[in-house]
Write a protein that holds these residues in place. Structure first.
Motif, PDB file in Angstrom:
ATOM      1  N   ASN A   1       0.821  -1.210   0.000  1.00 31.87           N
ATOM      2  CA  ASN A   1       0.000   0.000   0.000  1.00 31.87           C
ATOM      3  C   ASN A   1       0.851   1.254   0.000  1.00 31.87           C
TER       4      ASN A   1
ATOM      5  N   ALA B   1       1.994   4.853  -2.065  1.00 25.62           N
ATOM      6  CA  ALA B   1       1.670   5.761  -3.161  1.00 25.62           C
ATOM      7  C   ALA B   1       2.887   5.835  -4.070  1.00 25.62           C
ATOM      8  N   GLU B   2       2.699   5.428  -5.314  1.00 22.78           N
ATOM      9  CA  GLU B   2       3.833   5.220  -6.226  1.00 22.78           C
ATOM     10  C   GLU B   2       4.645   6.482  -6.502  1.00 22.78           C
ATOM     11  N   HIS B   3       4.029   7.642  -6.395  1.00 24.04           N
ATOM     12  CA  HIS B   3       4.746   8.847  -6.811  1.00 24.04           C
ATOM     13  C   HIS B   3       5.443   9.556  -5.658  1.00 24.04           C
ATOM     14  N   LEU B   4       5.222   9.086  -4.454  1.00 18.91           N
ATOM     15  CA  LEU B   4       5.884   9.723  -3.326  1.00 18.91           C
ATOM     16  C   LEU B   4       7.318   9.207  -3.202  1.00 18.91           C
TER      17      LEU B   4
ATOM     18  N   SER C   1       6.731   8.497   2.045  1.00 15.12           N
ATOM     19  CA  SER C   1       5.895   7.335   2.297  1.00 15.12           C
ATOM     20  C   SER C   1       5.952   6.919   3.755  1.00 15.12           C
TER      21      SER C   1
ATOM     22  N   ASN D   1       8.032   4.440  -7.176  1.00 15.65           N
ATOM     23  CA  ASN D   1       7.878   3.716  -8.437  1.00 15.65           C
ATOM     24  C   ASN D   1       9.202   3.377  -9.105  1.00 15.65           C
TER      25      ASN D   1
END
Lengths: 513, 334
Positions: free
Chosen positions: A97, A99-102, A107, A147
């Motif tokens: 879980n 957030a890919e762009h953080l 995170s 990411n």
């Protein structure tokens, strides 16, 4: 085995006679479960046994229908929606879980940002994150975006996040399902470090050898019932497997029928080069199961995708029944009798929001068109056949396939692939994340297909599976083919030598073997 | 991981929600009709109903195209401006052809052909930019929305393009007359809707649209030519805008920079109210028809009573859209 000194300590978290029903359907029956500080407690069971429900209850996401949860000796009601994290119980989901762009640092502190005068204190968070990464011996920079990280590193970020929350109980849902052997070892080292600090770890896995290696105790669930909680030292992988399925798993792998010595080569690959792979050459004979072994990321999927035209091939030749072919679209390879079954059944294999029928016929919809329109009756017949042949179990055909168990999804995907009546099937991780019983079924299906004269390329990261099914085994390492094994050479140790780069054969003299 | 166990409650709940979702738009429509009847006895009159439906047909035909685009995971914001520029060019072409072809159906048919062709070209442009140019649909169609709107303003020189008076007389019946007392726009709307429903449910194209909108990767791995199917949805959308415009032009016989303003939002609203998922993967044409009619009836009912100002039309439509999506949220799965 990790620190066992905690076994005498009182449990930090325990479930007492927990039952859970959804509506009128019971899924857990009076389960007792506890975890002590510094202990690794594995939960194991077939799909649908209730493992996920149990850990959801232990982390507060679901509330038990009856029974109680004790935390630190006190009976508590765990708050839902992950708020139990603040109490020190952290669940790491199988699908991470993040957030890919953080960035990694963002995170880790998501939702609990360090602030100064009401503004984010980026420096403090960054240095704290770096400190955490250091204690975990992870080479992730706090400024790296999620990411850009490998799955293993993402998991480490999740663990760092958990530690930063002073987790006392860490629950991991199949953490090793997507990890390579090396990454799994790193993860296990981390877990051992955590348990040494007194953190209690609960983890779900399908891999019995991992459980034997890491866990102190194992709880086996079957059909929502607690079968046993046993110390690992008293167990063997066989005995665990038997408790899981409640029957003998004597013939997990069907007997091998060697293809004829003079069986013709149906698929020839010479010097295939594509993104991520170089200079791959091998032959596939009719009726043969050709295993593809190697570490995750060794390029096996890239080879398959380049052959069927999903990705661009930059060099090399492919022949089908001796004739050169060049597939630029999947439709062409399907028409030519060559089908590829993806390993990513949720992301690339199935439409999760749709029913069984549209999923089954999506690859071969043209077969079900009469006078320009779809022939629903013909589709229904196809589904009926597939359900029978592959033993797909669903409440009814209209249920969204996202609600099926992993095993049934896999069988449906197999049915979808076989609808195109291919002569050659490339199966990529056909048993990933499914239970032993279904695995056995799929193994028998694969063997039966080969016996019928179909040719199969079996890509798998489970070495036992490759060994148990394949007539020959291709081993890949870092985008190259390092060896082709056959007969008595097909052993775990030998495959590992090629996969790890300890041994390498000039592949030219062996491909035609 | 065991997913089967927690699914069971969802199933029982789903039965209830699915029903609500299927009949929801119909229920809303029925309530509106009842409300209309109770407010004004003329509501059910032939004149009032044909009037509402005929006005709704433009948006309706466009919204049927939008249903395919949205189901396939796309979006077309340019349809309102596209309608305006098509209307403008149609009028110019017809006026220009009068000296050579004379007044009569020849000119009108040439104008209609122009409209449909232009729609196809505009849709192809959108579709090519999105599929071959790999630019997001939102960006592309936001761009063409501006381009088309500006073009019609330019062509009209900031004013209004009017169709030659005599040709307009010939063309008039296409909006005002009909078959067996049913105006042509309603007939065309119904035909397009039936064809659309069949295409969506009973053809490979419809299935592929849903598959692509649901998960583009799965579609690609299932040997579907994703780019071509997508492109086709935008072409279809363009052609249907053309169809809507050739029914619209005879109504006023003119086009200006205010023609078709906000049609894209009304069309999208109709699609969403009808139960199609905005992010794609599930679409139904009959729902869109119901959605568009609901939007039309709200305006009509506000005009038939004098308790609430009809100027609040947009507000009511907005409330309905939000309500519709709230009620449908139960569908979210996987």
């Amino acid at each position: 085995m990790s620190s066992a000194e905690g076994t005498l300590a009182p449990a930090v978290l325990s479930a007492n006679r927990i039952s859970k029903s959804f509506g009128e359907i019971p899924v857990l029956f009076s389960i007792d479960f506890d975890i002590k500080p510094g202990e690794v407690h594995a939960i194991i069971g077939e799909n649908g046994a209730g493992k996920s429900t149990l850990i959801k209850i232990l982390s507060g996401i679901e509330q038990p229908t009856s029974g109680s949860i004790t935390y630190d000796g006190e009976t508590v009601t765990l708050p839902p929606d992950g708020k139990a994290e603040a109490m020190g119980i952290v669940l790491i989901h199988q699908e991470l879980n993040l957030a890919e762009h953080l960035t990694a640092s963002e995170s880790i502190f998501l939702g609990r940002e360090i602030k100064r005068f009401g503004f984010l204190d980026l420096g403090a968070m960054r240095s704290k994150a770096a400190e955490l990464m250091d204690t975990l011996h992870v080479r992730v920079d706090p400024d790296d975006r999620i990411n850009t990280l490998s799955v293993a590193d993402k998991q480490m970020v999740e663990i760092a996040k958990a530690i930063s929350r002073d987790a006392r109980v860490l629950i991991m849902d199949e953490p090793t399902a997507v990890l390579s052997v090396a990454e799994t070892q790193t993860l296990f080292e981390q877990i051992r470090r955590l348990t040494a600090r007194g953190v209690a770890v609960i983890f779900i896995s399908h891999k019995l050898d991992e459980i034997m290696e890491l866990a102190d105790r194992v709880t086996v669930l079957r059909d929502g019932q607690l079968i046993a909680t046993v110390g690992t030292e008293a167990l063997t992988p066989d005995s665990i497997a038997q408790m899981m399925v409640g029957r003998e798993l004597s013939n997990l792998y069907p007997p091998k029928h060697e293809p004829d010595v003079d069986a013709p080569v149906v698929l020839g690959v010479r010097n295939l080069t594509a993104k991520g792979v170089r200079d791959i050459s091998f032959d596939l004979k009719r009726g043969e199961i050709l295993g593809f072994a190697g570490l995750i990321g060794s390029g096996r999927t890239a080879v398959a995708e380049a052959i069927v035209g999903l990705t661009h091939r930059t060099g090399g030749d492919i022949t089908l029944d001796g004739k050169p072919v060049n597939f630029t679209q999947v439709a062409q390879s399907v028409d030519a009798g060559l089908a590829y079954m993806t390993k990513d059944r949720k992301g690339k294999g199935l439409l999760l929001n749709m029913g069984l029928r549209p999923n089954l016929t999506l690859l071969t919809l043209k077969k079900h068109i009469k006078g320009g329109f779809l022939d629903g009756a013909s589709e229904d017949r196809a589904l009926e056949r597939a359900v029978r042949r592959f033993d797909i179990r669903a409440r009814d055909a209209s249920v969204a396939v996202g609600r099926l168990s992993g095993g049934n999804q896999q069988k449906l995907m197999l049915g979808k692939t076989m609808e195109s009546e291919p002569e050659i099937v490339i199966m990529d991780e056909p048993t990933r994340g499914i239970d032993v019983g279904t695995k056995q079924q799929i193994y028998h299906i694969i063997a039966a297909l080969a016996a019928e004269g179909k040719s199969i390329i079996l890509i798998s990261s489970e070495m036992q599976e490759v060994i148990g099914l394949s007539h020959r085994v291709v081993v890949m390492r870092e985008g190259r083919l390092t060896g082709v094994l056959e007969g008595a050479e097909i052993t775990e140790a030998e495959i590992m030598r090629y996969a790890a780069g300890i041994k390498q054969s000039g592949n030219d003299e062996r491909i035609s073997a | 991981m065991s997913v089967s166990a927690p699914d069971i409650p969802a199933k029982t709940k789903r039965g209830f929600r699915l029903d609500l979702k299927t009949v929801g738009p119909l229920l809303a429509l029925a309530l509106l009709v009842l409300l209309g009847i109770s407010l004004n006895e003329n509501f059910l009159s032939y004149n009032n109903l044909t009037n509402v439906l005929a006005r709704s047909s433009f948006i309706g035909i466009i919204a049927i195209g939008a249903t395919f685009v949205i189901t396939a995971g796309g979006l077309d914001l340019s349809v309102g401006s596209m309608a305006a520029v098509i209307a403008g060019v149609m009028i110019m072409v017809m006026n220009w052809l009068i000296p050579t072809m004379g007044i009569g159906w020849g000119v009108v048919l040439a104008g209609m052909a122009t409209g449909i062709l232009l729609g196809g070209v505009a849709g192809t442009f959108n579709g090519m930019m999105i599929t071959r140019g790999r630019i997001e649909a939102f960006i592309v169609t936001l761009g063409t929305m501006g381009i088309f709107r500006s073009l019609v303003t330019f062509l009209a020189n900031g004013g209004t393009l009017s169709l030659n008076f005599q040709v307009a007389d010939v063309y008039r019946p296409v909006y005002y007359d009909g078959l067996l007392g049913v105006p042509w726009p309603i007939i065309v709307f119904a035909l397009v809707a039936i064809a659309g429903e069949i295409t969506m449910r009973y053809t490979a194209f419809g299935r592929y649209c849903a598959a692509i909108g649901s998960n583009e990767q799965v579609a690609r791995y299932s040997s579907i030519n994703v780019d071509n199917v997508r492109l086709l949805t935008y072409i279809l959308q363009g052609v249907l805008v053309g169809v809507a415009v050739l029914l619209y032009v005879p109504r006023l016989g003119s086009a200006s920079s205010t023609t078709g303003v906000l049609w894209e939002l009304e069309a999208i609203a109709g699609v969403i109210i009808g139960g199609t998922t905005l992010k794609g993967g599930y679409g139904r044409i009959w729902g869109t028809v119901v959605g568009v009619v609901i939007l039309g009836l709200i305006g009509n009912i506000l005009n038939l009573q004098n308790l609430i100002s009809p100027y609040l039309n947009g507000a009511f439509q907005g409330v309905i859209i939000i309500l519709a999506v709230m009620l449908q949220r139960g569908r979210k799965n996987a």
